[in-house]
Design a protein around this motif. Structure first.
Motif, short mmCIF file in Angstrom:
data_model
loop_
_atom_site.label_atom_id
_atom_site.label_comp_id
_atom_site.label_asym_id
_atom_site.label_seq_id
_atom_site.Cartn_x
_atom_site.Cartn_y
_atom_site.Cartn_z
N LYS A 10 36.42 32.93 -13.95
CA LYS A 10 35.28 32.69 -14.75
C LYS A 10 34.71 31.43 -13.46
N ARG A 14 31.41 31.88 -11.25
CA ARG A 14 30.35 30.88 -11.53
C ARG A 14 29.71 30.44 -10.04
N LYS A 18 26.23 31.07 -8.03
CA LYS A 18 25.45 29.94 -7.46
C LYS A 18 25.25 29.69 -6.18
N GLU A 45 31.61 38.07 -10.30
CA GLU A 45 30.63 36.90 -10.88
C GLU A 45 30.86 36.72 -12.21
#
Length: 76
Positions: A10, A14, A18, A45
């Motif tokens: 995770k 992230r 981004k 993602e």
């Protein structure tokens, strides 16, 4: 995967999202640049897949950074 490593997918996901969005890239375009399937990029993602080191480097290069920089930005 040991429970103390469960957060890694995770965190990496992230960070990839981004950076990708910061570059104005779609998942499809990032996947194309990295030589990956776009659905795999989406799974990375979302933290559903933990990418191999080779794949992390390919994604990082597609984002214009090194694999070490990607891992560092993800706090890994």
């Amino acid at each position: 995967m040991p429970s103390d490593f469960a957060h890694l997918p995770k965190q990496l996901g992230r960070t990839v999202r981004k950076l990708r969005e910061g570059e104005g890239l779609s998942q499809m375009k990032l996947a194309e640049r990295a030589g990956l399937a776009h659905n795999f990029v989406g799974e990375v993602e979302r933290g559903k897949k933990l990418a191999s080191l080779d794949t992390i480097v390919r994604i990082a290069k597609a984002l214009g950074i090194s694999g070490a920089q990607l891992l560092g930005r993800a706090g890994l």
